[in-house]
Motif scaffolding. Structure first.
Motif, PDB file in Angstrom:
ATOM      1  N   LEU A 413       3.036  -4.331   5.364  1.00 53.62           N
ATOM      2  CA  LEU A 413       3.002  -4.222   6.823  1.00 53.62           C
ATOM      3  C   LEU A 413       1.696  -4.739   7.426  1.00 53.62           C
ATOM      4  CD1 LEU A 413       4.606  -0.670   7.286  1.00 53.62           C
ATOM      5  CD2 LEU A 413       5.706  -2.900   7.540  1.00 53.62           C
ATOM      6  N   ASN A 414       0.680  -4.948   6.599  1.00 52.80           N
ATOM      7  CA  ASN A 414      -0.616  -5.456   7.078  1.00 52.80           C
ATOM      8  C   ASN A 414      -1.186  -4.606   8.210  1.00 52.80           C
ATOM      9  OD1 ASN A 414      -0.588  -7.739   5.303  1.00 52.80           O
ATOM     10  ND2 ASN A 414       0.867  -8.738   6.691  1.00 52.80           N
ATOM     11  N   VAL A 415      -1.231  -3.300   7.994  1.00 46.05           N
ATOM     12  CA  VAL A 415      -1.731  -2.401   9.033  1.00 46.05           C
ATOM     13  C   VAL A 415      -3.251  -2.300   8.959  1.00 46.05           C
ATOM     14  CG1 VAL A 415       0.374  -1.049   9.143  1.00 46.05           C
ATOM     15  CG2 VAL A 415      -1.399  -0.400   7.535  1.00 46.05           C
ATOM     16  N   THR A 416      -3.864  -1.995  10.097  1.00 43.10           N
ATOM     17  CA  THR A 416      -5.322  -1.862  10.163  1.00 43.10           C
ATOM     18  C   THR A 416      -5.762  -0.405  10.246  1.00 43.10           C
ATOM     19  OG1 THR A 416      -5.222  -2.116  12.576  1.00 43.10           O
ATOM     20  CG2 THR A 416      -5.587  -4.109  11.267  1.00 43.10           C
ATOM     21  N   LYS A 417      -4.837   0.500  10.508  1.00 40.05           N
ATOM     22  CA  LYS A 417      -5.193   1.912  10.612  1.00 40.05           C
ATOM     23  C   LYS A 417      -5.449   2.505   9.223  1.00 40.05           C
ATOM     24  CE  LYS A 417      -2.633   2.737  14.891  1.00 40.05           C
ATOM     25  NZ  LYS A 417      -1.554   3.501  15.555  1.00 40.05           N
ATOM     26  N   LYS A 418      -6.178   3.619   9.211  1.00 37.93           N
ATOM     27  CA  LYS A 418      -6.487   4.274   7.940  1.00 37.93           C
ATOM     28  C   LYS A 418      -5.244   4.985   7.420  1.00 37.93           C
ATOM     29  CE  LYS A 418     -10.485   6.008   7.146  1.00 37.93           C
ATOM     30  NZ  LYS A 418     -11.720   6.836   7.135  1.00 37.93           N
ATOM     31  N   ILE A 419      -4.837   4.627   6.207  1.00 38.12           N
ATOM     32  CA  ILE A 419      -3.671   5.236   5.571  1.00 38.12           C
ATOM     33  C   ILE A 419      -4.037   5.605   4.140  1.00 38.12           C
ATOM     34  CG2 ILE A 419      -1.276   4.911   4.852  1.00 38.12           C
ATOM     35  CD1 ILE A 419      -0.961   2.879   7.062  1.00 38.12           C
ATOM     36  N   SER A 420      -3.836   6.864   3.787  1.00 34.70           N
ATOM     37  CA  SER A 420      -4.071   7.321   2.417  1.00 34.70           C
ATOM     38  C   SER A 420      -2.750   7.795   1.839  1.00 34.70           C
ATOM     39  CB  SER A 420      -5.093   8.461   2.397  1.00 34.70           C
ATOM     40  OG  SER A 420      -6.354   8.021   2.853  1.00 34.70           O
ATOM     41  N   LEU A 421      -2.312   7.144   0.772  1.00 40.12           N
ATOM     42  CA  LEU A 421      -1.067   7.504   0.102  1.00 40.12           C
ATOM     43  C   LEU A 421      -1.423   8.204  -1.201  1.00 40.12           C
ATOM     44  CD1 LEU A 421       0.895   4.184   0.726  1.00 40.12           C
ATOM     45  CD2 LEU A 421       0.888   6.270   2.105  1.00 40.12           C
TER      46      LEU A 421
END
Length: 592
Positions: A413-421
């Motif tokens: 998705l090429n997201v810029t928000k912080k995501i922790s999986l």
């Protein structure tokens, strides 16, 4: 009269250009979505419908073949209320084009006008001031000026369509109250503007399309009380029965009903109170190919009444109370459960109560499956758009492909928000406890990174022990090898199942009775309580909560407090745990 003609290749380019222009405006449409409910996903639903058409429709030199392919892709893969209406409009175009291999300008215009009735007929209670109105007015304007040059004709019709869209805010009270136009209507405008762009420039390259600049609106504060019909539900059914039959059948289950049919496939959209009852009805009317269910109340809360900038997401294998999920705005991605060749959504269209009641009646062994790529993209894009940061806590990657599947999807998705999986390395109630602790940490005001850091420690101290009454479910589900299963069954052993530190399922103990299995579990709980202390715990059961009566009392005596919750085991886990199973999950005190 001009000699403009449209073959299959040109018609395909019209649809591609329109779709791409709509797709780039997805987020702007979400921002103004307040009708029929303020769940902020009209743009996403329309964009995903268009993406699926682009992915699955086939171009042909003949207009009838091209349009049939487009209509089939749309009907079978439409998303949401507006997506369903749009799909039925495209289906109407295919029907009206009929067997024509090429269209004159007049034939194209007539087809666009006649297609409108199919969109209206799909909606049980059509409303003006929506996408329907713009479809009708646009096609009518085309007909009134059909003798003009095609490019001029489109340009004129779009200018009038813009006025029609602007007027939608005066047609429906909810639009007037929020001073916005209808999102679905605006989406259709972007689509026909895309067609005009192609006719004018002949360019289809994706880089050519740019999102429109949205007008500045006063902050939208809609009524976010969705009511009891909170589940936006869609079902694709392969059946010989007609659209009218399903319209009558589905009407008692809710509102916002849209029913469309092409060939042997019926697509149903409805806002329902109990989607599992809709599903239970439809399985007797044909083959349910797929289903999609959204909790509109959760969507509205995340968009307009978000509890925290940090949003937590998990999968349906995590067992915790529904009230907790609602209170803490936890997004749960349902896995697929396949029962007798029908695909159900875990805990949504297949509830634990129904699953365990019929577990021994199914013709074939139930199995699990990952959500489709399209469904995952839809869940994740909507979630990421609404949050400032996302923490995802998923079932052990050694027990399911869910974690790796979601990681791949997010990376695409090429997201810029912080995501922790996070790989929880556990499942069921243990995974539920980890999610619950994440919510507690968030409510204490910890930052995203602080929560993730603490969860790493919590996961290392989280354990689950399951008493299995009957091994046949684990054997047929492949969780125990046939050889090992035969040996255990012949000896009539009752195992205690746990999960090791790597996240892999393991047999913790083998006993001669479930009573002795419980003693082994309680001994382990007692040892951990004495050595480190137990911060919190939960109990889960499969088909009968009465199995927990004595176990609950003994756990309370050892730990000194009631469980954080008692919950049914999810059907996905239950297809292996089987009837008569129950478990304790707990988090040891890491401070000791």
């Amino acid at each position: 009269m001009n000699n403009y003609t449209i073959d299959g290749s040109k018609l395909y380019s019209f649809i591609v250009s329109g779709a791409r222009n709509l797709i780039v405006n997805e987020h702007g449409l979400n921002k103004i979505n307040v009708f029929p409910v303020a769940d902020g996903d009209t743009g996403t639903n329309l964009a995903l419908t268009m993406k699926t058409i682009l992915k699955k429709a086939q171009k042909d030199d003949h207009t009838n073949t091209t349009m049939s392919s487009i209509a089939k892709a749309a009907i079978e893969n439409a998303y949401g209320n507006s997506g369903m209406i749009f799909a039925q409009y495209l289906n109407g175009l295919a029907i009206e084009i009929g067997s024509r291999t090429q269209l004159t300008q007049e034939e194209f215009v007539l087809a666009t006008q006649n297609a409108v009735k199919y969109a209206y007929e799909a909606v049980s209670s059509p409303k003006e001031g929506t996408i329907l109105t713009v479809m009708k007015e646009w096609s009518s304007d085309l007909k009134n000026h059909v003798s003009e040059e095609f490019e001029t004709l489109l340009e004129r019709s779009i200018e009038n369509a813009k006025k029609t869209v602007d007027n939608t805010k005066f047609k429906l009270k909810v639009l007037m109250d929020n001073n916005v136009v209808d999102a679905g209507a605006k989406g259709f405008l972007y689509f026909i503007e895309g067609i005009y762009q192609y006719v004018k420039t002949g360019i289809l390259d994706e880089s050519h399309f740019r999102a429109a600049t949205m007008e500045e609106h006063v902050e939208i504060i809609p009524n976010t009380d969705i009511g009891e019909l909170r589940y936006c539900s869609q079902f694709l059914v392969q059946t010989e029965k007609d659209k009218e039959y399903f319209t009558k059948l589905m009407t008692p289950f809710g509102d916002s009903l849209v029913v469309s049919k092409r060939d042997e496939y019926v697509q149903i959209h409805i806002h329902a109170k109990q989607p599992e009852k809709v599903m239970a009805t439809l399985v007797f009317e044909g083959t349910v190919i797929s289903s999609k269910v959204d909790d509109m109340q959760l969507q509205a809360n995340l968009l307009h009444r978000r509890k925290s900038p940090i949003v937590i997401v998990t999968d349906s294998i995590a067992d915790f109370p529904q009230e907790f999920a609602e209170r803490e705005q936890i997004t749960v991605i349902p896995l697929n459960l396949i029962v007798d060749s029908t695909v159900y959504l875990d805990k949504v269209t297949m509830t634990p109560e129904y699953f365990y009641k019929h577990l021994d009646d199914y013709r074939m062994n139930p199995t699990s499956a990952q959500p489709t790529q399209e469904h995952l993209e839809r869940y994740l894009t909507g979630l990421i758009e609404q949050a400032e940061s996302v923490i995802g806590i998923f079932v052990s990657s050694k027990m399911s492909g869910t974690f790796n599947n979601i990681v791949r999807n997010v990376n695409s998705l090429n997201v810029t928000k912080k995501i922790s999986l996070i790989d929880s390395k556990v499942n069921s109630a243990a995974q539920g406890l980890v999610v619950m602790e994440a919510a507690k940490l968030r409510n204490q005001g910890l930052s995203h990174d602080e929560i993730v850091e603490k969860l790493e420690v919590i996961i290392k101290n989280t354990h689950i022990y399951v008493s299995v009454k009957d091994l046949k479910y684990m054997i047929r589900g492949g969780r125990v090898s046939k050889v090992q299963g035969i040996i255990l069954s012949k000896l009539d052993l009752k195992p205690v199942i746990s999960i090791d530190e790597t996240g892999k399922g393991t047999i913790f103990a083998k006993t001669l009775s479930q009573k002795k299995a419980v003693k082994q579990i309680l001994k382990k709980v007692s040892n951990d309580m004495r050595e480190k202390g137990i911060m919190t715990y939960s109990l889960v059961y499969s088909d009968d909560i009465a199995h927990l009566n004595d176990f609950k009392k003994e756990c309370k005596e050892i730990i000194g407090k009631d469980p954080a919750y008692i919950e049914a085991i999810s059907p996905i886990v239950g297809l292996n745990a089987g009837k008569g199973a129950f478990a304790i999950a707990y988090i040891k005190d890491s401070q000791s």
